[in-house]
Structures are given as C-alpha cells and as structure tokens.
Scaffold this motif. Structure first.
Motif, PDB file in Angstrom:
ATOM      1  N   LEU A  26      46.866  27.906  23.050  1.00 46.84           N
ATOM      2  CA  LEU A  26      45.587  28.603  22.940  1.00 46.84           C
ATOM      3  C   LEU A  26      44.644  28.227  24.076  1.00 46.84           C
ATOM      4  O   LEU A  26      43.924  29.074  24.606  1.00 46.84           O
ATOM      5  N   LYS A  27      44.654  26.942  24.463  1.00 44.94           N
ATOM      6  CA  LYS A  27      43.803  26.510  25.570  1.00 44.94           C
ATOM      7  C   LYS A  27      44.230  27.180  26.875  1.00 44.94           C
ATOM      8  O   LYS A  27      43.400  27.671  27.638  1.00 44.94           O
ATOM      9  N   GLU A  28      45.547  27.200  27.127  1.00 40.21           N
ATOM     10  CA  GLU A  28      46.045  27.800  28.360  1.00 40.21           C
ATOM     11  C   GLU A  28      45.832  29.311  28.373  1.00 40.21           C
ATOM     12  O   GLU A  28      45.496  29.891  29.407  1.00 40.21           O
ATOM     13  N   ARG A  29      46.018  29.942  27.220  1.00 33.85           N
ATOM     14  CA  ARG A  29      45.811  31.388  27.175  1.00 33.85           C
ATOM     15  C   ARG A  29      44.341  31.733  27.397  1.00 33.85           C
ATOM     16  O   ARG A  29      44.015  32.701  28.092  1.00 33.85           O
ATOM     17  N   ALA A  30      43.445  30.943  26.777  1.00 25.03           N
ATOM     18  CA  ALA A  30      42.013  31.182  26.976  1.00 25.03           C
ATOM     19  C   ALA A  30      41.647  31.065  28.449  1.00 25.03           C
ATOM     20  O   ALA A  30      40.880  31.868  28.983  1.00 25.03           O
ATOM     21  N   ALA A  31      42.220  30.036  29.135  1.00 19.59           N
ATOM     22  CA  ALA A  31      41.946  29.869  30.562  1.00 19.59           C
ATOM     23  C   ALA A  31      42.497  31.042  31.362  1.00 19.59           C
ATOM     24  O   ALA A  31      41.863  31.524  32.313  1.00 19.59           O
ATOM     25  N   LEU A  32      43.688  31.533  30.986  1.00 17.73           N
ATOM     26  CA  LEU A  32      44.292  32.659  31.683  1.00 17.73           C
ATOM     27  C   LEU A  32      43.469  33.930  31.477  1.00 17.73           C
ATOM     28  O   LEU A  32      43.258  34.724  32.411  1.00 17.73           O
ATOM     29  N   GLU A  33      42.986  34.121  30.251  1.00 20.47           N
ATOM     30  CA  GLU A  33      42.138  35.278  29.962  1.00 20.47           C
ATOM     31  C   GLU A  33      40.867  35.236  30.806  1.00 20.47           C
ATOM     32  O   GLU A  33      40.432  36.253  31.353  1.00 20.47           O
ATOM     33  N   GLN A  34      40.272  34.051  30.917  1.00 19.92           N
ATOM     34  CA  GLN A  34      39.057  33.900  31.710  1.00 19.92           C
ATOM     35  C   GLN A  34      39.329  34.186  33.186  1.00 19.92           C
ATOM     36  O   GLN A  34      38.517  34.806  33.874  1.00 19.92           O
ATOM     37  N   LYS A  35      40.487  33.733  33.672  1.00 20.41           N
ATOM     38  CA  LYS A  35      40.839  33.946  35.074  1.00 20.41           C
ATOM     39  C   LYS A  35      40.910  35.436  35.400  1.00 20.41           C
ATOM     40  O   LYS A  35      40.312  35.901  36.385  1.00 20.41           O
ATOM     41  N   TYR A  36      41.631  36.187  34.579  1.00 17.98           N
ATOM     42  CA  TYR A  36      41.805  37.608  34.866  1.00 17.98           C
ATOM     43  C   TYR A  36      40.556  38.420  34.517  1.00 17.98           C
ATOM     44  O   TYR A  36      40.308  39.468  35.116  1.00 17.98           O
ATOM     45  N   GLN A  37      39.770  37.918  33.573  1.00 20.71           N
ATOM     46  CA  GLN A  37      38.499  38.582  33.286  1.00 20.71           C
ATOM     47  C   GLN A  37      37.592  38.513  34.510  1.00 20.71           C
ATOM     48  O   GLN A  37      36.928  39.495  34.864  1.00 20.71           O
ATOM     49  N   ALA A  38      37.583  37.355  35.169  1.00 18.75           N
ATOM     50  CA  ALA A  38      36.767  37.200  36.379  1.00 18.75           C
ATOM     51  C   ALA A  38      37.248  38.135  37.489  1.00 18.75           C
ATOM     52  O   ALA A  38      36.442  38.633  38.289  1.00 18.75           O
ATOM     53  N   MET A  39      38.558  38.392  37.546  1.00 22.52           N
ATOM     54  CA  MET A  39      39.099  39.297  38.559  1.00 22.52           C
ATOM     55  C   MET A  39      38.752  40.749  38.261  1.00 22.52           C
ATOM     56  O   MET A  39      38.582  41.565  39.180  1.00 22.52           O
ATOM     57  N   MET A  40      38.633  41.095  36.974  1.00 16.48           N
ATOM     58  CA  MET A  40      38.338  42.477  36.590  1.00 16.48           C
ATOM     59  C   MET A  40      36.852  42.803  36.583  1.00 16.48           C
ATOM     60  O   MET A  40      36.466  43.967  36.694  1.00 16.48           O
ATOM     61  N   ASN A  41      36.006  41.798  36.449  1.00 20.08           N
ATOM     62  CA  ASN A  41      34.567  42.050  36.355  1.00 20.08           C
ATOM     63  C   ASN A  41      34.008  42.864  37.525  1.00 20.08           C
ATOM     64  O   ASN A  41      33.179  43.757  37.318  1.00 20.08           O
ATOM     65  N   PRO A  42      34.433  42.603  38.791  1.00 15.79           N
ATOM     66  CA  PRO A  42      33.934  43.443  39.898  1.00 15.79           C
ATOM     67  C   PRO A  42      34.298  44.920  39.729  1.00 15.79           C
ATOM     68  O   PRO A  42      33.535  45.795  40.133  1.00 15.79           O
ATOM     69  N   LEU A  43      35.466  45.193  39.138  1.00 10.52           N
ATOM     70  CA  LEU A  43      35.854  46.581  38.888  1.00 10.52           C
ATOM     71  C   LEU A  43      34.915  47.224  37.871  1.00 10.52           C
ATOM     72  O   LEU A  43      34.511  48.380  38.028  1.00 10.52           O
ATOM     73  N   PHE A  44      34.568  46.467  36.833  1.00 10.74           N
ATOM     74  CA  PHE A  44      33.652  46.985  35.829  1.00 10.74           C
ATOM     75  C   PHE A  44      32.252  47.189  36.414  1.00 10.74           C
ATOM     76  O   PHE A  44      31.526  48.114  36.010  1.00 10.74           O
ATOM     77  N   ASP A  45      31.866  46.310  37.355  1.00  7.48           N
ATOM     78  CA  ASP A  45      30.571  46.488  38.020  1.00  7.48           C
ATOM     79  C   ASP A  45      30.559  47.793  38.834  1.00  7.48           C
ATOM     80  O   ASP A  45      29.569  48.539  38.811  1.00  7.48           O
ATOM     81  N   GLN A  46      31.653  48.057  39.536  1.00  9.01           N
ATOM     82  CA  GLN A  46      31.749  49.307  40.297  1.00  9.01           C
ATOM     83  C   GLN A  46      31.741  50.512  39.356  1.00  9.01           C
ATOM     84  O   GLN A  46      31.137  51.542  39.663  1.00  9.01           O
ATOM     85  N   ARG A  47      32.396  50.377  38.220  1.00  2.00           N
ATOM     86  CA  ARG A  47      32.402  51.461  37.248  1.00  2.00           C
ATOM     87  C   ARG A  47      30.982  51.778  36.782  1.00  2.00           C
ATOM     88  O   ARG A  47      30.585  52.938  36.684  1.00  2.00           O
ATOM     89  N   ARG A  48      30.219  50.722  36.500  1.00  2.00           N
ATOM     90  CA  ARG A  48      28.847  50.924  36.048  1.00  2.00           C
ATOM     91  C   ARG A  48      28.021  51.642  37.111  1.00  2.00           C
ATOM     92  O   ARG A  48      27.223  52.532  36.811  1.00  2.00           O
TER      93      ARG A  48
END
Length: 300
Positions: A26-48
């Motif tokens: 669970l700890k490793e998955r949470a870290a992995l989710e955070q990593k890829y969330q940070a990579m996707m956030n710029p895409l969501f900013d462009q979408r907005r």
C-alpha cells in the motif's frame, strides 16, 4: 486439541506476515500513484485552459472559412463542458435538476487528489464567480482505508462535505422559502415563511450522517447503508470517470465504448433484441410490445 492449536498459531503467523507485506504494498502503490499523478497534472492544467478559452492554441489552425462561420460573440473555449460530461453518466444525470445546470455551467474544473498515504481522496469543484454562491471551490473528502484494495468493498471511515454559502434565499438550489398559513389558538391566521428541501445535485456536498447505531432498527440501518453506498458511487464516478476522461464523456464516446463492452461477443444477440425493442418503443410508449398479428393476447 493442542496439535491443531499449534497449527492454527502457525497459520496466524503466516497471515501476520502477509499483512506486513500488504502494508508495504500500500505504501509503494500510494507513492506510485503520487508519482504519476504529478506527471498528469500538467495535462489537466492544459485541459482547464482549453475549456476556459485561456489557451487558444487548439483553435489556431482553424480553417478560415470555418472561423468566419462562427459569430463574433461566440464564447471562447468549450461552454458547458463539465455539465454535459456529467449528464452523460446516469448516476450523475439523475441528480441534476434543470436549475442545477445554470450553476454547473460556471464549473471551470473538477480535480481529484488521492491522499499521500493512499487512504482516501479529495474531490474539488472549482467555480467561476456566479450568481448562486460565493464559494470558489466546493470540496468533498473521503477517508477510505482500503482504497487500493479493489477486491474488497470500500470501508468508509469518514466522509466530509462543505458548507455552500448561497448569496440569498432565492438563489439557493437546495431549499426554497414557502409562505404557509398558520392558525393560532385564537383562530387568527398568520403567514409563516418556512424552508422546504427540494431536489438538487448540490445536496451531495452535505453527506449523510451516521446516527447512533444502538438506537437504529434494521430498516433504518439499511436506509443509511444505501445512502452511503449511493454517495460513494457518485464520488467514484467523478474520481474514476469524469476527472480522468472528461472529454470522452463530453463527446459521448465513453458512453458508446461502455455499451460496446456490454454487448461484446455472445451478447450481440441481446444487443439486437434490445435495439429491436428500442425501435418499437419509438412508436409505442409502452414497454410491452403488442401481440403479433393472428395471435391473441395471453391471459395473466
């Protein structure tokens, strides 16, 4: 017997070791989710930015003839983007009233952020200034200890919403003020103003509260469970569908893909039957087709 108790104790130790591995997972998955969330956030900013019209890069290559066909006062970006995307999901669409859409059209973004520890998530609804309420953001948070254990039912530790600051009683979408006649003991009639609850999507920001379990009967417990299940189902529609794939729900492609998935393979026959029934229902509002010619309607 003692030998069996020893075996059971050994099995419990193995289960404890499994629990430790699960904690690490669970700890490793949470870290992995955070990593890829940070990579996707710029895409969501462009979408907005594209939705709001702040980024005109998407329209730079528009054909000159097409551009001339657009009225000068046509709004920039993609008007009513989030409202239409939400309306294509049945679970959300059934909550939205006609008046709700007026407020939802001021939505400029919906974001979801999983907690760093992986034990829940936060949904944020960002609004432009509007005539209904003063809040810039409406927030709903869910504490879910087993969020990443997909094989289990969600365990909701806590659900919290937010207070909506309505600008005045007339603009409130969740309640309306009604004037009722009231007769006192002397027989005199007076007019009393009362607030009545009305249907609205915005009730979702006031989650159900868990009453004292010791004072609940089975029927009340079932009703509370159903309310929480529905509340969480709505949250999951935003977290898993609207936020990551908003444009596909806006265009209707996600809805079409979902239907194709249902009718794949052996279900093609069922799809044909449903299509035929839908064709019949376009001319006959009854869900029960009339009997074929030369046959009698069967008795009940």
């Amino acid at each position: 017997p003692a030998p069996i108790r020893k075996c059971v104790d050994e099995l419990k130790l193995l289960n404890d070791q499994r629990e430790k591995f699960l904690e690490e997972y669970l700890k490793e998955r949470a870290a992995l989710e955070q990593k890829y969330q940070a990579m996707m956030n710029p895409l969501f900013d462009q979408r907005r930015q594209i939705i709001s019209g702040a980024n005109d890069a998407a329209t730079k290559d528009t054909d000159e003839q097409e551009a001339n066909e657009v009225p000068q006062d046509f709004p920039s970006g993609v008007p009513e983007f989030w409202t239409l995307a939400m309306s294509n999901i049945e679970t959300l669409e059934e909550l939205i009233t006609e008046r709700d859409t007026e407020a939802l059209n001021f939505l400029k973004d919906i974001t979801c952020q999983d907690f760093e520890n992986g034990l829940g998530f936060k949904l944020s609804f960002h609004f432009d200034p509007n005539p209904f309420f003063t809040n810039n953001v409406l927030i709903k948070t869910y504490d879910v200890p087993n969020l990443y254990l997909l094989e289990d039912e969600p365990i909701l530790k806590n659900v919290s919403g937010c207070e909506i600051d309505w600008k005045d009683a007339e603009m409130c979408l969740t309640h309306r003020v009604v004037c009722k006649k009231q007769r006192n003991k002397k027989g005199e009639i007076r007019h009393v103003k009362k607030r009545e609850k009305i249907e609205s999507f915005f009730h979702w920001f006031s989650p159900p509260k868990l009453p004292d379990l010791s004072e609940m009967d089975e029927e009340e417990a079932d009703a509370i469970e159903e309310a929480f299940d529905h509340d969480y189902d709505v949250a999951q529609q935003f977290r898993c569908h609207i936020v990551p794939k908003a444009v596909l729900w806006f265009s209707g492609e996600a809805m079409s893909n979902a239907l194709e998935g249902v009718f794949d393979g052996d279900d093609n026959l069922l799809a044909g039957q449903i299509s035929q029934a839908m064709a019949q229902n376009t001319t006959d509002s009854s869900p029960f087709p009339p009997p074929a010619e030369g046959t009698e309607e069967p008795e009940c």
